[in-house]
Design a protein around this motif. Structure first.
Motif, PDB file in Angstrom:
ATOM      1  N   ARG A 124       0.824  -1.212   0.000  1.00  0.00           N
ATOM      2  CA  ARG A 124       0.000   0.000   0.000  1.00  0.00           C
ATOM      3  C   ARG A 124       0.856   1.259   0.000  1.00  0.00           C
ATOM      4  N   VAL A 125       2.115   1.101   0.387  1.00  0.00           N
ATOM      5  CA  VAL A 125       2.998   2.266   0.492  1.00  0.00           C
ATOM      6  C   VAL A 125       3.951   2.368  -0.693  1.00  0.00           C
ATOM      7  N   ASP A 126       4.506   1.220  -1.080  1.00  0.00           N
ATOM      8  CA  ASP A 126       5.547   1.218  -2.115  1.00  0.00           C
ATOM      9  C   ASP A 126       5.025   1.764  -3.437  1.00  0.00           C
ATOM     10  N   GLU A 127       5.869   2.493  -4.110  1.00  0.00           N
ATOM     11  CA  GLU A 127       5.615   2.924  -5.478  1.00  0.00           C
ATOM     12  C   GLU A 127       6.904   2.747  -6.261  1.00  0.00           C
ATOM     13  N   PRO A 128       6.870   1.957  -7.326  1.00  0.00           N
ATOM     14  CA  PRO A 128       8.109   1.770  -8.088  1.00  0.00           C
ATOM     15  C   PRO A 128       8.523   3.066  -8.772  1.00  0.00           C
ATOM     16  N   SER A 129       9.812   3.216  -8.904  1.00  0.00           N
ATOM     17  CA  SER A 129      10.284   4.376  -9.657  1.00  0.00           C
ATOM     18  C   SER A 129       9.989   4.162 -11.129  1.00  0.00           C
ATOM     19  N   PHE A 130       9.787   5.238 -11.848  1.00  0.00           N
ATOM     20  CA  PHE A 130       9.531   5.189 -13.287  1.00  0.00           C
ATOM     21  C   PHE A 130      10.741   5.792 -13.985  1.00  0.00           C
ATOM     22  N   PRO A 131      11.481   4.950 -14.733  1.00  0.00           N
ATOM     23  CA  PRO A 131      12.735   5.449 -15.302  1.00  0.00           C
ATOM     24  C   PRO A 131      12.562   6.370 -16.496  1.00  0.00           C
ATOM     25  N   GLY A 132      11.319   6.590 -16.893  1.00  0.00           N
ATOM     26  CA  GLY A 132      11.072   7.326 -18.117  1.00  0.00           C
ATOM     27  C   GLY A 132      10.764   6.377 -19.254  1.00  0.00           C
ATOM     28  N   ALA A 133      10.360   6.901 -20.399  1.00  0.00           N
ATOM     29  CA  ALA A 133       9.999   6.060 -21.536  1.00  0.00           C
ATOM     30  C   ALA A 133      10.146   6.863 -22.823  1.00  0.00           C
ATOM     31  N   LEU A 134      10.208   6.098 -23.923  1.00  0.00           N
ATOM     32  CA  LEU A 134      10.240   6.715 -25.241  1.00  0.00           C
ATOM     33  C   LEU A 134       8.842   6.708 -25.836  1.00  0.00           C
ATOM     34  N   LYS A 135       8.444   7.791 -26.424  1.00  0.00           N
ATOM     35  CA  LYS A 135       7.202   7.868 -27.185  1.00  0.00           C
ATOM     36  C   LYS A 135       7.571   8.041 -28.654  1.00  0.00           C
ATOM     37  N   ILE A 136       7.302   6.997 -29.433  1.00  0.00           N
ATOM     38  CA  ILE A 136       7.698   6.999 -30.840  1.00  0.00           C
ATOM     39  C   ILE A 136       6.446   6.862 -31.692  1.00  0.00           C
ATOM     40  N   SER A 137       6.286   7.716 -32.657  1.00  0.00           N
ATOM     41  CA  SER A 137       5.118   7.647 -33.549  1.00  0.00           C
ATOM     42  C   SER A 137       5.187   6.387 -34.392  1.00  0.00           C
ATOM     43  N   ASP A 138       4.032   5.976 -34.926  1.00  0.00           N
ATOM     44  CA  ASP A 138       3.957   4.735 -35.694  1.00  0.00           C
ATOM     45  C   ASP A 138       4.902   4.727 -36.883  1.00  0.00           C
ATOM     46  N   ASP A 139       5.122   5.882 -37.488  1.00  0.00           N
ATOM     47  CA  ASP A 139       6.015   5.939 -38.651  1.00  0.00           C
ATOM     48  C   ASP A 139       7.477   6.123 -38.259  1.00  0.00           C
ATOM     49  N   GLY A 140       7.743   6.295 -36.945  1.00  0.00           N
ATOM     50  CA  GLY A 140       9.106   6.426 -36.475  1.00  0.00           C
ATOM     51  C   GLY A 140       9.727   7.787 -36.682  1.00  0.00           C
ATOM     52  N   LEU A 141       8.952   8.751 -37.134  1.00  0.00           N
ATOM     53  CA  LEU A 141       9.504  10.066 -37.444  1.00  0.00           C
ATOM     54  C   LEU A 141       9.556  10.985 -36.231  1.00  0.00           C
ATOM     55  N   ASP A 142       8.738  10.726 -35.228  1.00  0.00           N
ATOM     56  CA  ASP A 142       8.651  11.618 -34.072  1.00  0.00           C
ATOM     57  C   ASP A 142       9.010  10.828 -32.809  1.00  0.00           C
ATOM     58  N   VAL A 143      10.079  11.234 -32.119  1.00  0.00           N
ATOM     59  CA  VAL A 143      10.521  10.567 -30.896  1.00  0.00           C
ATOM     60  C   VAL A 143      10.601  11.596 -29.781  1.00  0.00           C
ATOM     61  N   THR A 144       9.861  11.341 -28.692  1.00  0.00           N
ATOM     62  CA  THR A 144       9.912  12.226 -27.521  1.00  0.00           C
ATOM     63  C   THR A 144      10.137  11.378 -26.281  1.00  0.00           C
ATOM     64  N   ALA A 145      10.424  12.062 -25.170  1.00  0.00           N
ATOM     65  CA  ALA A 145      10.718  11.360 -23.920  1.00  0.00           C
ATOM     66  C   ALA A 145       9.647  11.640 -22.883  1.00  0.00           C
ATOM     67  N   GLU A 146       9.266  10.621 -22.153  1.00  0.00           N
ATOM     68  CA  GLU A 146       8.399  10.789 -20.987  1.00  0.00           C
ATOM     69  C   GLU A 146       9.318  10.841 -19.772  1.00  0.00           C
ATOM     70  N   PRO A 147       9.257  11.906 -18.946  1.00  0.00           N
ATOM     71  CA  PRO A 147      10.254  12.102 -17.882  1.00  0.00           C
ATOM     72  C   PRO A 147      10.169  11.031 -16.796  1.00  0.00           C
ATOM     73  N   PRO A 148      11.279  10.817 -16.080  1.00  0.00           N
ATOM     74  CA  PRO A 148      11.302   9.823 -15.006  1.00  0.00           C
ATOM     75  C   PRO A 148      10.627  10.339 -13.742  1.00  0.00           C
ATOM     76  N   ARG A 149      10.243   9.408 -12.869  1.00  0.00           N
ATOM     77  CA  ARG A 149       9.663   9.766 -11.571  1.00  0.00           C
ATOM     78  C   ARG A 149      10.278   8.858 -10.512  1.00  0.00           C
ATOM     79  N   ALA A 150      10.646   9.473  -9.381  1.00  0.00           N
ATOM     80  CA  ALA A 150      11.204   8.691  -8.274  1.00  0.00           C
ATOM     81  C   ALA A 150      10.103   7.858  -7.631  1.00  0.00           C
TER      82      ALA A 150
END
Length: 536
Positions: A124-150
């Motif tokens: 009930r207390v623990d929350e895993p850290s989120f290292p961030g992620a890549l957001k890539i469009s289906d055609d691969g032309l647009d790549v952005t980052a989702e920021p990390p969270r402790a």
């Protein structure tokens, strides 16, 4: 003065002495029954322990956390208090007249239950850290980052120790327990991986080997690239999604795998007629056999290729070498060339124009040309499968429970009998066969086999060093099954015994197969068959 403790003990026989308390509760003068009634609420405390973990307020029921009170032992402690020690416990008795003596509860906390409760609270207390992620469009032309969270993590060891102490001391808390922040990379590091991914997608990934170079384009690569955390999220790198890479590998393997081709043996379907129903001996004969050479196959080693792709992405390389393995054919050219003899053949007959003849001819076409590799098994049901109208089979008489009944595919037991005899005289290992329950005079008595899908099969094993080619030909009036291979020169005889009447049945008969091998080894295998009378 010395008489006082004796008087106290005498007036409180079987009772807690004056001045006795248990966990702060006055129990003086109570006997065992009264003590149990007074202390029983302590065995199952209703007051929950409050735990404060960060912003979370949690409650724990003592019983759930493994708190256990031995009520009988605690009662006995209360009754014994003031009655033991120096000089027979007399000073302890006197001391109870002057001040309270508090008796500790006989309580403990079950370690397994406590650990389980702590883990439940931690979830009930623990929350895993989120290292961030890549957001890539289906055609691969647009790549952005989702920021990390402790993330955060409850101090389990601290909570177990503090909760255990609170339970034994009957404290309701609140207990403050540490919650640690889990490490996470910086947003700048995740942004850098997003830039790296965009650069990587600018060029295709080329798979080298197993034919012409194979390119994996931007859109397919886009589904495979991910941000990969390392060391519990304290580091990140450009990596791959295993399922997406497996899909790339499977598509490539489907295009580039090449199955092996067994050596093919060709020989005539007839020419020699063997149809004896009684004693009979057969020895292999030279045959005109032609061979189509075998060809090895090729298989992509998919797990190793997936590893090579992942390594290429991590290294920033756009080339990955394809590992393959050679797939050997089951029947090699060398083995096929040794299959140059007619090792067994048999012919049975029927009246033309019947539906059962169509069924026999249909089955013969399905079996004709089958090659059984050395050590392989021939299964008639396995090769032909269920007899259905869709496959061309017709209703025809079939023996069931001693009666003739119509059944789709009826009559194919004649093909089974013919095949059985061909394998019989080839001297091959006979695995599974079942004679008819009724004698049918077109078959050799005791040397025949019935068939039903899926429960009654005819099976034999090729226990020679050469492949066995099965040729089957069914004409208007007869069916012949011939086996080509090399059985090492086995000479086979069928020795047929006399028919013996059976009370309430038809007759029984014993037929012995005698297999003689070059060098003098002889194997005798008798089989007794009992036939019933037709149930009219």
């Amino acid at each position: 003065m010395l008489a006082i403790p004796f008087v106290v003990r005498l007036t409180h026989g079987g009772e807690a002495l004056p001045g006795t308390t248990v966990a702060g509760i006055d129990v003086a003068g109570m006997d065992a029954a009264a003590l149990r009634a007074r202390l029983r609420p302590l065995a199952n405390p209703r007051r929950a322990v409050v735990v404060l973990a960060g912003e979370e307020r949690l409650t724990v029921r003592p019983a759930d956390a493994g708190y256990r009170l031995d009520l009988d032992a605690t009662v006995q402690r209360a009754l014994d208090a003031g009655r033991d020690g120096a000089l027979g416990g007399l000073p302890a008795t006197v001391a109870g007249l002057l001040s309270e003596r508090d008796v500790a509860l006989d309580a403990d906390v079950d370690r397994v239950a406590l650990r389980r409760t702590v883990e439940t609270l931690a979830r009930r207390v623990d929350e895993p850290s989120f290292p961030g992620a890549l957001k890539i469009s289906d055609d691969g032309l647009d790549v952005t980052a989702e920021p990390p969270r402790a993330g955060r993590l409850l101090d389990r060891e601290q909570l177990r120790a503090r909760l255990r102490r609170a339970l034994l001391e009957r404290s309701s808390g609140p207990l403050r327990v540490a919650v640690r922040a889990t490490p996470v990379v910086s947003a700048e590091e995740v942004d850098a991986i997003a830039t790296e991914a965009g650069d990587y997608l600018a060029s295709p990934l080329t798979l080298l080997g197993a034919g012409a170079p194979f390119q994996v384009g931007r859109a397919e690569l886009a589904r495979a690239l991910v941000l990969e955390p390392l060391d519990d999220g304290s580091e990140v790198r450009l990596g791959v999604d295993d399922e997406a890479v497996a899909a790339i590998v499977a598509r490539f393997a489907h295009a580039r795998d090449r199955p092996p081709r067994d050596a093919r043996v060709s020989a005539g379907a007839g020419g020699v007629v063997v149809d004896g129903k009684e004693d009979l001996t057969w020895r292999p004969r030279a045959a005109d056999v032609s061979i189509v050479p075998a060809r090895a196959g090729r298989a992509v080693q998919q797990k190793r290729l997936a590893t090579a792709i992942a390594r290429a992405v991590r290294d920033g390389s756009h080339n990955a070498r394809v590992p393959t393995r050679r797939v050997a054919p089951e029947v090699t050219t060398r083995e096929a060339r040794s299959a140059d003899r007619l090792i067994g053949t048999f012919t049975t007959y029927y009246e033309p124009g019947q539906p059962r003849v169509t069924n026999i001819q249909t089955m013969a076409r399905a079996v004709d040309g089958t090659v059984i590799a050395p050590g392989g098994q021939f299964s008639l049901n396995g090769i032909v499968g269920e007899r259905t109208r869709a496959k061309g089979y017709l209703p025809a008489p079939f023996i069931a429970d001693g009666r003739l009944v119509p059944s789709v595919g009826g009559g194919v037991s004649q093909f089974a009998t013919t095949t059985y005899n061909a394998a019989y005289f080839a001297g091959l290992q006979l695995d599974t066969s079942q004679p008819h329950s009724l004698f049918i005079d077109r078959y050799p008595a005791g040397r025949e086999a019935t068939l039903n899908h899926p429960d009654i099969d005819l099976a034999w094993t090729n226990d020679t060093d050469a492949p066995v080619l099965v040729r089957a030909a069914a004409g208007d009036t007869s069916v012949t099954v011939s086996l080509y291979g090399d059985n090492g020169g086995r000479v086979v005889s069928a020795v047929t015994g006399a028919r013996r009447p059976v009370p309430g049945g038809d007759f029984s008969i014993e037929v012995t197969r005698v297999v003689r091998r070059p060098g003098g080894d002889t194997e005798r295998t008798p089989r007794t068959t009992t036939y019933d009378l037709l149930d009219e």
